[in-house]
Write a protein that holds these residues in place. Structure first.
Motif, mmCIF file in Angstrom:
data_model
loop_
_atom_site.group_PDB
_atom_site.id
_atom_site.type_symbol
_atom_site.label_atom_id
_atom_site.label_comp_id
_atom_site.label_asym_id
_atom_site.label_seq_id
_atom_site.Cartn_x
_atom_site.Cartn_y
_atom_site.Cartn_z
ATOM 1 N N ASP A 126 -19.348 33.179 26.743
ATOM 2 C CA ASP A 126 -18.381 32.324 26.040
ATOM 3 C C ASP A 126 -17.079 32.186 26.829
ATOM 4 N N GLU A 127 -16.877 33.075 27.825
ATOM 5 C CA GLU A 127 -15.614 33.015 28.571
ATOM 6 C C GLU A 127 -15.502 31.744 29.412
ATOM 7 N N VAL A 128 -16.594 31.004 29.571
ATOM 8 C CA VAL A 128 -16.528 29.736 30.317
ATOM 9 C C VAL A 128 -15.614 28.736 29.607
ATOM 10 N N TYR A 129 -15.440 28.904 28.277
ATOM 11 C CA TYR A 129 -14.644 27.943 27.512
ATOM 12 C C TYR A 129 -13.144 28.229 27.563
ATOM 13 N N GLY A 130 -12.762 29.388 28.113
ATOM 14 C CA GLY A 130 -11.342 29.720 28.153
ATOM 15 C C GLY A 130 -10.867 30.308 26.839
ATOM 16 N N SER A 131 -9.618 30.022 26.486
ATOM 17 C CA SER A 131 -9.010 30.694 25.336
ATOM 18 C C SER A 131 -8.755 29.723 24.191
ATOM 19 N N LEU A 132 -8.920 30.217 22.958
ATOM 20 C CA LEU A 132 -8.653 29.408 21.761
ATOM 21 C C LEU A 132 -7.295 29.745 21.163
ATOM 22 N N GLY A 133 -6.751 28.795 20.399
ATOM 23 C CA GLY A 133 -5.594 29.072 19.556
ATOM 24 C C GLY A 133 -6.071 29.828 18.321
ATOM 25 N N PRO A 134 -5.203 29.908 17.305
ATOM 26 C CA PRO A 134 -5.548 30.724 16.138
ATOM 27 C C PRO A 134 -6.726 30.203 15.310
ATOM 28 N N THR A 135 -7.086 28.913 15.467
ATOM 29 C CA THR A 135 -8.192 28.392 14.651
ATOM 30 C C THR A 135 -9.253 27.746 15.536
ATOM 31 N N GLY A 136 -10.388 27.415 14.903
ATOM 32 C CA GLY A 136 -11.456 26.708 15.617
ATOM 33 C C GLY A 136 -12.416 27.659 16.308
ATOM 34 N N ALA A 137 -13.513 27.094 16.814
ATOM 35 C CA ALA A 137 -14.530 27.892 17.496
ATOM 36 C C ALA A 137 -15.152 27.051 18.611
ATOM 37 N N PHE A 138 -15.657 27.720 19.644
ATOM 38 C CA PHE A 138 -16.298 27.010 20.755
ATOM 39 C C PHE A 138 -17.639 26.443 20.308
ATOM 40 N N THR A 139 -17.848 25.150 20.598
ATOM 41 C CA THR A 139 -19.189 24.576 20.468
ATOM 42 C C THR A 139 -19.680 24.305 21.887
ATOM 43 N N GLU A 140 -20.930 23.894 22.006
ATOM 44 C CA GLU A 140 -21.495 23.616 23.330
ATOM 45 C C GLU A 140 -20.773 22.432 23.993
ATOM 46 N N ARG A 214 -11.712 39.005 19.930
ATOM 47 C CA ARG A 214 -13.036 38.763 20.505
ATOM 48 C C ARG A 214 -14.030 38.620 19.360
ATOM 49 N N ASP A 215 -15.151 37.959 19.639
ATOM 50 C CA ASP A 215 -16.170 37.682 18.618
ATOM 51 C C ASP A 215 -17.378 38.545 18.992
ATOM 52 N N TRP A 216 -17.658 39.591 18.212
ATOM 53 C CA TRP A 216 -18.590 40.637 18.646
ATOM 54 C C TRP A 216 -20.014 40.426 18.162
ATOM 55 N N LEU A 217 -20.946 40.786 19.035
ATOM 56 C CA LEU A 217 -22.372 40.680 18.698
ATOM 57 C C LEU A 217 -23.085 41.939 19.181
ATOM 58 N N ARG A 278 -6.494 34.765 24.830
ATOM 59 C CA ARG A 278 -6.013 35.251 23.534
ATOM 60 C C ARG A 278 -7.137 35.406 22.513
ATOM 61 N N ARG A 279 -7.960 34.384 22.421
ATOM 62 C CA ARG A 279 -8.955 34.442 21.330
ATOM 63 C C ARG A 279 -10.242 33.731 21.731
ATOM 64 N N TYR A 280 -11.374 34.383 21.407
ATOM 65 C CA TYR A 280 -12.688 33.732 21.531
ATOM 66 C C TYR A 280 -13.330 33.679 20.145
#
Ligand code: NAD
Ligand code: TDX
Length: 336
Positions: A126-140, A214-217, A278-280
């Motif tokens: 997921d680090e390919v997408y860089g960093s997110l602000g406080p909301t939202g999530a990475f999609t493809e 971070r978003d843990w799995l 900051r955030r994934y």
């Protein structure tokens, strides 16, 4: 099926090799690993004598060796995990990240192309997408904006893999997973490092203000997603993988201390990681809807089980930290 797993002695790789032996017992798993500092053959000691697990020490950049292995073992599919994987090390020394993650992956793809494999699974992040602000999530569809030498090298390997599909017709599937945790993770990464330091009553170094997310799995859930992608994924497609368990670093550190019965006074806020994302957060709806994958572990349950594993296996991490784990390879394999 005969599968070549690269990086099968690392954290995710060794969990994956065992997962495949358990869930696809009829498959032969050829495990190619260079055994860098992060590769530990001892992680697979329970497979000693298993005729369906073949370990080969070698570099993904050795195209001749790969071509030879693909023919010798009639390999149908590659699951490519071998990489330099630690962000902090990529800041200290980026070159090997380019050599292994970019050039090594391209050599592996070239070998695969020459053999016409059924499938090449590229394990990206997921680090390919860089960093997110406080909301939202990475999609493809999120833009690729990597920040560190590690993540930019992974982005390159991710994209060159897709290019081998679009340009040469190689059957490539890419997965982009969030932070993994579980047994056999090298104690340079957040969770095992904090467990080991706490057990030694040493300070727990939290970067910056500890508010990075971070978003843990759980690693077993990642392995199950990789098998879904290998067997059911569509060529040329990307699948995000994530557990929907966003946590601030400081909350994880406190949870680890709580599980170990250690005081929060061990926490030490230290200088931030340069370029620290900051955030994934991952949106895994595509792999869930299209491939039918779902994670099975909750973070709290998985973290407790993982912390207990480190408490119960001090000899594993003591051997890793002292470097004596390397002797296992010397006695088990080099002597032959
Ligand atoms: P790891 O560092 O624990 O293991 C990497 C393995 O690759 C080691 O066994 C090492 O010896 C091997 N290796 C390194 N260079 C090699 C080379 N040139 N040739 C052959 N083998 C080589 O890493 P990990 O955490 O298990 O990650 C595995 C893969 O999953 C990586 O590609 C990583 O980018 C990706 N990933 C990891 C996470 C995570 O949270 N750990 C999340 C998403 C994606
Ligand atoms: O000592 C530490 N203190 C600290 O605050 C360490 C080692 C980490 N951290 C912070 C940095 C991150 O915000 O914890 C978070 C997690 O750090 P890492 O465990 O180093 O993982 P991260 O940088 O998020 O990258 C991981 O997830 C994505 C893997 O190492 C990558 O291989 C994967 O692609």
């Amino acid at each position: 099926m005969n599968v070549l797993v690269t990086g099968g002695c690392g954290f995710i790789g060794s969990n994956l090799v065992k997962y495949l032996r358990k869930h696809r017992p009829e498959w032969k798993v050829v495990n190619l690993d260079k055994l860098t500092y992060a590769g530990n053959l001892e992680n697979l000691s329970e497979l000693e004598g298993d005729p369906k697990h073949v370990f080969v020490r070698g570099d993904i950049g050795s195209q001749d060796l790969i071509e030879h292995l693909l023919v010798q073992h009639s390999i149908d599919a590659v699951m490519h995990l071998a990489a330099e994987s630690h962000v902090d090390r990529s800041i200290l020394g980026p070159e090997v990240f380019v050599t292994t993650n970019v050039l090594g992956t391209q050599r592996l793809l070239e070998a695969a192309r020459s053999r016409g494999l059924k499938r090449f699974l590229m394990v990206s992040t997921d680090e390919v997408y860089g960093s997110l602000g406080p909301t939202g999530a990475f999609t493809e569809q999120s833009p690729l904006q990597p920040s560190s030498p590690y993540s930019s090298s992974k982005t390159s390997s991710d994209l060159i893999s897709l290019a081998y599909h679009h340009t040469f017709g190689l059957d490539v599937v890419v997965t982009r997973c969030s932070n993994n945790y579980g047994r056999y993770q090298f104690p340079e990464k957040l969770i095992p490092l904090m467990v080991v330091n706490a057990l030694h009553d040493k300070p727990l170094p939290v970067y910056g203000d500890g508010g990075n997310v971070r978003d843990w799995l759980h690693v077993e859930d990642h392995c199950s997603a990789l098998l879904h992608a290998l067997e059911k994924g569509k060529a040329g497609e990307v699948y995000n993988i994530g557990g929907g368990a966003e946590r601030k670093n400081i909350d994880i550190v406190k949870a680890v201390l709580g599980l170990l019965g250690k005081p929060e006074s061990l926490i030490k806020f230290v200088k931030d990681r340069p370029g620290h994302d900051r955030r994934y957060a991952i949106d895994p709806s595509k792999i869930k809807a299209e491939l039918g994958w779902t994670p099975s572990q909750t973070f709290e349950q998985g973290l407790a089980e993982t912390v207990k594993w480190y408490v119960d296996h001090p000899s594993w991490w003591e051997r890793v930290m002292s470097g004596t784990y390397r002797q296992y390879f010397e006695t088990q394999y080099r002597a032959r």
